[in-house]
Design a protein around this motif. Structure first.
Motif, short mmCIF file in Angstrom:
data_model
loop_
_atom_site.label_atom_id
_atom_site.label_comp_id
_atom_site.label_asym_id
_atom_site.label_seq_id
_atom_site.Cartn_x
_atom_site.Cartn_y
_atom_site.Cartn_z
N ARG A 34 0.82 -1.22 0.00
CA ARG A 34 0.00 0.00 0.00
C ARG A 34 0.85 1.26 0.00
O ARG A 34 0.42 2.31 -0.49
CB ARG A 34 -0.92 0.00 1.21
N ALA A 35 2.04 1.19 0.55
CA ALA A 35 2.90 2.36 0.64
C ALA A 35 3.74 2.59 -0.61
O ALA A 35 4.41 3.62 -0.72
CB ALA A 35 3.83 2.23 1.85
N ALA A 36 3.73 1.66 -1.55
CA ALA A 36 4.58 1.78 -2.74
C ALA A 36 4.35 3.08 -3.52
O ALA A 36 5.33 3.75 -3.89
CB ALA A 36 4.40 0.56 -3.64
N PRO A 37 3.10 3.50 -3.79
CA PRO A 37 2.93 4.78 -4.50
C PRO A 37 3.47 5.98 -3.72
O PRO A 37 4.03 6.91 -4.30
CB PRO A 37 1.41 4.90 -4.68
N GLU A 38 3.31 5.95 -2.40
CA GLU A 38 3.82 7.04 -1.58
C GLU A 38 5.34 7.07 -1.58
O GLU A 38 5.95 8.14 -1.65
CB GLU A 38 3.29 6.90 -0.15
N VAL A 39 5.97 5.90 -1.55
CA VAL A 39 7.43 5.83 -1.60
C VAL A 39 7.92 6.38 -2.93
O VAL A 39 8.90 7.13 -2.99
CB VAL A 39 7.91 4.38 -1.38
N GLN A 40 7.23 6.03 -4.01
CA GLN A 40 7.63 6.51 -5.32
C GLN A 40 7.57 8.04 -5.39
O GLN A 40 8.49 8.67 -5.90
CB GLN A 40 6.73 5.92 -6.40
N SER A 41 6.51 8.62 -4.85
CA SER A 41 6.39 10.08 -4.93
C SER A 41 7.32 10.78 -3.93
O SER A 41 7.88 11.83 -4.25
CB SER A 41 4.94 10.50 -4.70
N MET A 42 7.48 10.22 -2.74
CA MET A 42 8.34 10.86 -1.73
C MET A 42 9.79 10.93 -2.20
O MET A 42 10.46 11.96 -2.03
CB MET A 42 8.29 10.08 -0.41
N TYR A 43 10.29 9.84 -2.75
CA TYR A 43 11.70 9.78 -3.15
C TYR A 43 11.91 10.11 -4.62
O TYR A 43 13.01 9.98 -5.12
CB TYR A 43 12.26 8.40 -2.81
N SER A 44 10.84 10.51 -5.32
CA SER A 44 10.91 10.86 -6.74
C SER A 44 11.60 9.77 -7.55
O SER A 44 12.52 10.04 -8.33
CB SER A 44 11.62 12.19 -6.94
N LEU A 45 11.16 8.54 -7.34
CA LEU A 45 11.77 7.40 -8.05
C LEU A 45 11.32 7.40 -9.50
O LEU A 45 10.14 7.60 -9.80
CB LEU A 45 11.37 6.09 -7.37
N ASN A 46 12.26 7.17 -10.38
CA ASN A 46 11.99 7.16 -11.80
C ASN A 46 11.69 5.73 -12.27
O ASN A 46 12.35 5.21 -13.17
CB ASN A 46 13.18 7.75 -12.56
N MET A 47 10.71 5.11 -11.64
CA MET A 47 10.31 3.75 -12.00
C MET A 47 8.85 3.59 -11.65
O MET A 47 8.33 4.28 -10.77
CB MET A 47 11.17 2.72 -11.28
N PRO A 48 8.17 2.67 -12.32
CA PRO A 48 6.74 2.50 -12.04
C PRO A 48 6.51 1.85 -10.68
O PRO A 48 7.38 1.18 -10.12
CB PRO A 48 6.26 1.58 -13.18
N VAL A 49 5.31 2.05 -10.17
CA VAL A 49 4.93 1.47 -8.88
C VAL A 49 4.99 -0.05 -8.95
O VAL A 49 5.34 -0.71 -7.97
CB VAL A 49 3.52 1.96 -8.46
N SER A 50 4.70 -0.61 -10.10
CA SER A 50 4.73 -2.07 -10.25
C SER A 50 6.14 -2.62 -10.03
O SER A 50 6.31 -3.70 -9.45
CB SER A 50 4.22 -2.48 -11.63
#
Length: 123
Positions: A34-50
């Motif tokens: 459940r936290a994966a989308p939030e981690v992606q946005s918080m750390y500005s990761l350049n990879m999909p949530v999947s």
């Protein structure tokens, strides 16, 4: 933004049985997913949530066949510690990206022998 060090804090406890440990592992796994989308946005990761969810799955699968209850409890503690540090933004981008290094850099795999690692200058 106010920093609250007790945000996501959970009291450490031992599992009563393997069934209890299994429920705790599933709960931890769901929290991470459940936290994966939030981690992606918080750390500005350049990879999909999947891709993040796939890596989470791999980390949980790595310890799937642990058969000692105390070891499962330690792994659960470590999982929640990583979860709390990640969502409280106590990590830097490099700490999060170390989990994805193997996919990005094929040379990042550990050497097969000590001598190979020594000659490459790796630990």
């Amino acid at each position: 933004m106010v920093i609250n060090p007790t945000y996501l804090a959970v009291r450490t406890r031992s599992s009563r049985s393997f069934d209890d440990a299994r429920k705790r592992v599933i709960t931890s796994y769901r929290e991470w997913l459940r936290a994966a989308p939030e981690v992606q946005s918080m750390y500005s990761l350049n990879m999909p949530v999947s891709a993040i969810r796939t890596k989470i799955r791999q980390e949980f699968e790595r310890h799937r066949y642990v058969s000692q209850l105390k070891t499962v409890d330690v792994l659960l503690f470590n999982s929640h510690q990583e979860y709390q540090e990640t969502l409280n933004f106590w990590k830097q981008l490099t700490h999060v990206l170390k989990y994805f290094r193997m996919e990005e850099d094929p040379k990042a795999k550990l050497p097969k022998t000590f001598i190979q690692g020594f000659l490459e200058g790796r630990n």
